[in-house]
Design a protein around this motif. Structure first.
Motif, PDB file in Angstrom:
ATOM      1  N   ALA A  80       0.822  -1.206   0.000  1.00 35.87           N
ATOM      2  CA  ALA A  80       0.000   0.000   0.000  1.00 35.87           C
ATOM      3  C   ALA A  80       0.859   1.261   0.000  1.00 35.87           C
ATOM      4  CB  ALA A  80      -0.927  -0.012   1.217  1.00 35.87           C
ATOM      5  N   ILE A  81       1.885   1.290   0.842  1.00 31.99           N
ATOM      6  CA  ILE A  81       2.728   2.485   0.941  1.00 31.99           C
ATOM      7  C   ILE A  81       3.542   2.675  -0.336  1.00 31.99           C
ATOM      8  CG2 ILE A  81       4.651   3.526   2.232  1.00 31.99           C
ATOM      9  CD1 ILE A  81       3.394   2.136   4.747  1.00 31.99           C
ATOM     10  N   ALA A  82       3.889   1.596  -1.010  1.00 26.96           N
ATOM     11  CA  ALA A  82       4.583   1.712  -2.300  1.00 26.96           C
ATOM     12  C   ALA A  82       3.735   2.468  -3.315  1.00 26.96           C
ATOM     13  CB  ALA A  82       4.932   0.328  -2.833  1.00 26.96           C
ATOM     14  N   LYS A  83       2.405   2.340  -3.201  1.00 25.46           N
ATOM     15  CA  LYS A  83       1.494   3.010  -4.130  1.00 25.46           C
ATOM     16  C   LYS A  83       1.082   4.406  -3.671  1.00 25.46           C
ATOM     17  CE  LYS A  83      -0.524  -1.308  -5.895  1.00 25.46           C
ATOM     18  NZ  LYS A  83       0.015  -1.148  -7.266  1.00 25.46           N
ATOM     19  N   ALA A  84       1.471   4.786  -2.473  1.00 26.77           N
ATOM     20  CA  ALA A  84       1.053   6.083  -1.925  1.00 26.77           C
ATOM     21  C   ALA A  84       1.663   7.238  -2.713  1.00 26.77           C
ATOM     22  CB  ALA A  84       1.464   6.176  -0.461  1.00 26.77           C
ATOM     23  N   LYS A  85       0.828   8.227  -3.021  1.00 30.76           N
ATOM     24  CA  LYS A  85       1.300   9.417  -3.724  1.00 30.76           C
ATOM     25  C   LYS A  85       1.794  10.490  -2.760  1.00 30.76           C
ATOM     26  CE  LYS A  85      -1.611   8.797  -7.815  1.00 30.76           C
ATOM     27  NZ  LYS A  85      -2.681   9.379  -8.673  1.00 30.76           N
ATOM     28  N   GLY A  86       1.406  10.383  -1.509  1.00 30.71           N
ATOM     29  CA  GLY A  86       1.782  11.393  -0.533  1.00 30.71           C
ATOM     30  C   GLY A  86       3.257  11.353  -0.173  1.00 30.71           C
ATOM     31  N   ASP A  87       3.805  12.525   0.143  1.00 26.27           N
ATOM     32  CA  ASP A  87       5.178  12.604   0.648  1.00 26.27           C
ATOM     33  C   ASP A  87       5.245  12.137   2.093  1.00 26.27           C
ATOM     34  OD1 ASP A  87       6.208  13.832  -1.718  1.00 26.27           O
ATOM     35  OD2 ASP A  87       5.350  15.742  -1.055  1.00 26.27           O
ATOM     36  N   TYR A  88       4.106  12.240   2.779  1.00 30.18           N
ATOM     37  CA  TYR A  88       4.066  11.941   4.210  1.00 30.18           C
ATOM     38  C   TYR A  88       2.961  10.925   4.471  1.00 30.18           C
ATOM     39  CZ  TYR A  88       4.653  12.891   9.202  1.00 30.18           C
ATOM     40  OH  TYR A  88       4.929  12.777  10.548  1.00 30.18           O
ATOM     41  N   ASN A 256      16.380  -6.805   4.479  1.00 25.30           N
ATOM     42  CA  ASN A 256      16.511  -7.338   3.118  1.00 25.30           C
ATOM     43  C   ASN A 256      15.171  -7.652   2.472  1.00 25.30           C
ATOM     44  OD1 ASN A 256      19.337  -7.226   3.067  1.00 25.30           O
ATOM     45  ND2 ASN A 256      19.482  -9.166   4.185  1.00 25.30           N
ATOM     46  N   ASN A 257      14.172  -7.971   3.279  1.00 22.18           N
ATOM     47  CA  ASN A 257      12.879  -8.407   2.756  1.00 22.18           C
ATOM     48  C   ASN A 257      11.851  -7.315   3.034  1.00 22.18           C
ATOM     49  OD1 ASN A 257      10.839  -9.959   1.692  1.00 22.18           O
ATOM     50  ND2 ASN A 257      10.705 -11.368   3.423  1.00 22.18           N
ATOM     51  N   GLY A 258      11.867  -6.260   2.213  1.00 26.77           N
ATOM     52  CA  GLY A 258      11.037  -5.106   2.507  1.00 26.77           C
ATOM     53  C   GLY A 258      10.286  -4.551   1.311  1.00 26.77           C
ATOM     54  N   ILE A 259      10.135  -3.237   1.269  1.00 27.32           N
ATOM     55  CA  ILE A 259       9.262  -2.560   0.296  1.00 27.32           C
ATOM     56  C   ILE A 259       9.889  -2.440  -1.090  1.00 27.32           C
ATOM     57  CG2 ILE A 259      10.078  -0.220   0.838  1.00 27.32           C
ATOM     58  CD1 ILE A 259       7.193   0.761   0.517  1.00 27.32           C
ATOM     59  N   ASP A 260      11.201  -2.564  -1.200  1.00 24.37           N
ATOM     60  CA  ASP A 260      11.880  -2.241  -2.465  1.00 24.37           C
ATOM     61  C   ASP A 260      11.340  -3.027  -3.659  1.00 24.37           C
ATOM     62  OD1 ASP A 260      12.989  -4.558  -1.378  1.00 24.37           O
ATOM     63  OD2 ASP A 260      15.039  -4.124  -2.026  1.00 24.37           O
ATOM     64  N   LYS A 261      10.888  -4.259  -3.432  1.00 23.31           N
ATOM     65  CA  LYS A 261      10.430  -5.088  -4.546  1.00 23.31           C
ATOM     66  C   LYS A 261       9.097  -4.625  -5.142  1.00 23.31           C
ATOM     67  CE  LYS A 261       8.980  -8.592  -1.169  1.00 23.31           C
ATOM     68  NZ  LYS A 261       9.782  -7.987  -0.077  1.00 23.31           N
ATOM     69  N   TYR A 262       8.405  -3.710  -4.466  1.00 19.93           N
ATOM     70  CA  TYR A 262       7.115  -3.211  -4.967  1.00 19.93           C
ATOM     71  C   TYR A 262       7.203  -1.818  -5.582  1.00 19.93           C
ATOM     72  CZ  TYR A 262       5.806  -6.750  -1.493  1.00 19.93           C
ATOM     73  OH  TYR A 262       5.730  -7.892  -0.733  1.00 19.93           O
ATOM     74  N   LEU A 263       8.357  -1.169  -5.461  1.00 20.43           N
ATOM     75  CA  LEU A 263       8.427   0.246  -5.828  1.00 20.43           C
ATOM     76  C   LEU A 263       8.374   0.487  -7.326  1.00 20.43           C
ATOM     77  CD1 LEU A 263      11.075   1.472  -3.224  1.00 20.43           C
ATOM     78  CD2 LEU A 263       8.604   1.873  -3.204  1.00 20.43           C
ATOM     79  N   ASN A 264       8.670  -0.497  -8.137  1.00 19.75           N
ATOM     80  CA  ASN A 264       8.638  -0.317  -9.583  1.00 19.75           C
ATOM     81  C   ASN A 264       7.410  -0.928 -10.248  1.00 19.75           C
ATOM     82  OD1 ASN A 264      11.152   1.046  -9.642  1.00 19.75           O
ATOM     83  ND2 ASN A 264      12.240  -0.914  -9.502  1.00 19.75           N
ATOM     84  N   ASP A 265       6.461  -1.405  -9.418  1.00 19.23           N
ATOM     85  CA  ASP A 265       5.250  -2.010  -9.972  1.00 19.23           C
ATOM     86  C   ASP A 265       4.363  -0.957 -10.648  1.00 19.23           C
ATOM     87  OD1 ASP A 265       6.183  -4.337  -9.021  1.00 19.23           O
ATOM     88  OD2 ASP A 265       4.720  -4.565  -7.399  1.00 19.23           O
TER      89      ASP A 265
END
Length: 265
Positions: A80-88, A256-265
């Motif tokens: 969900a946070i990977a898809k968030a448009k907000g800065d905060y 190691n097992n975090g949000i990074d894998k969703y950031l380019n979806d």
């Protein structure tokens, strides 16, 4: 400071509670720029409720869902946070009704290199059915059926005495938490090696603190009201606690097992 905000709340198969939470968000004195429901595999009843609210919600209301494969709160929050448009990011739970100034209180206290955490008042079991029946979303110090009611005192001018602290407070709860999205990404978000109940928020904030992001308590403002429910299974607590202790011992900043894998979806 003109900052875009995203309010994120996890939920799982409790549309009655989620309805009251969404009603309380609609009544906010200051709305977030979007709301994202992080759904850990709820059934269709939750989807139907969200679609109903989406028809007339005063700010974009988004639903991020994945299949129910057991308690995966850390995973769905990262998605969900990977898809968030907000800065905060302002984070609550799907069983926490928010004070009408909740979002405004968090926004007014934002600072760089800092996260915020507020107070949680507990709603007792014997009044829950009445709250659902009457769709009650407003409470005061004198409301019936509250536990830890002094936490609900709303006295903003007293809040000014609270300053950022380099140590994580034991009073921190993920149901009333806010932070910069970039600070969340810098530590790779929630650690998905943690499974089930316990230590997920603690372990995240420990890594933020190690990365020199410090916390400030929103005492006397930024209040949520937690609806009573049966205690979740704590089968994974011991293993989660070990991971958190390792994070302290090694002063880990990154998982190691975090949000990074969703950031380019």
């Amino acid at each position: 400071m003109n900052i875009s905000t995203t309010l994120v709340l996890p939920t799982y198969n409790w549309p009655q509670a989620l309805e009251l939470v969404l009603l309380s968000i609609k009544k906010q004195t200051k709305l977030p720029d979007e709301v994202i429901i992080a759904d850990d595999g709820s059934k269709k009843e939750t989807q139907f409720l969200i679609e109903k609210f989406q028809n007339n919600f005063p700010t974009p209301l988004k639903h991020v869902w994945h299949e129910d494969t057991g308690s995966k709160k850390e995973v769905i929050l990262n998605k969900a946070i990977a898809k968030a448009k907000g800065d905060y990011i302002i984070q609550i739970d799907g069983d926490c009704i928010v004070h009408k100034r909740f979002v405004e209180d968090h926004i007014s206290a934002i600072e760089k290199n800092m996260y915020l955490f507020g107070s949680r008042v507990n709603i007792k079991e014997h009044v829950v059915s009445d709250i659902f029946k009457n769709k009650k979303i407003e409470f005061s110090f004198f409301s019936k059926g509250l536990k830890k009611r002094p936490r609900g005192l709303y006295i903003p001018f007293l809040a000014k005495r609270y300053k950022p602290q380099p140590m994580m407070s034991k009073k921190l709860r993920g149901c009333n938490l806010s932070y910069w999205k970039k600070d969340f990404i810098a530590v790779n978000g929630y650690n998905e090696d943690l499974i089930g109940w316990g230590r997920d928020d603690t372990e995240l904030i420990l890594r933020m603190v190690h990365n020199k992001v410090y916390g400030k308590r929103l005492k006397f403002r930024g209040i949520v009201y937690h609806i009573w429910h049966k205690v979740a299974s704590r089968d994974g607590l011991n293993e989660n606690h070990k991971i958190a202790m390792e994070t302290i011992r090694k002063k880990r900043v990154w998982c190691n097992n975090g949000i990074d894998k969703y950031l380019n979806d």
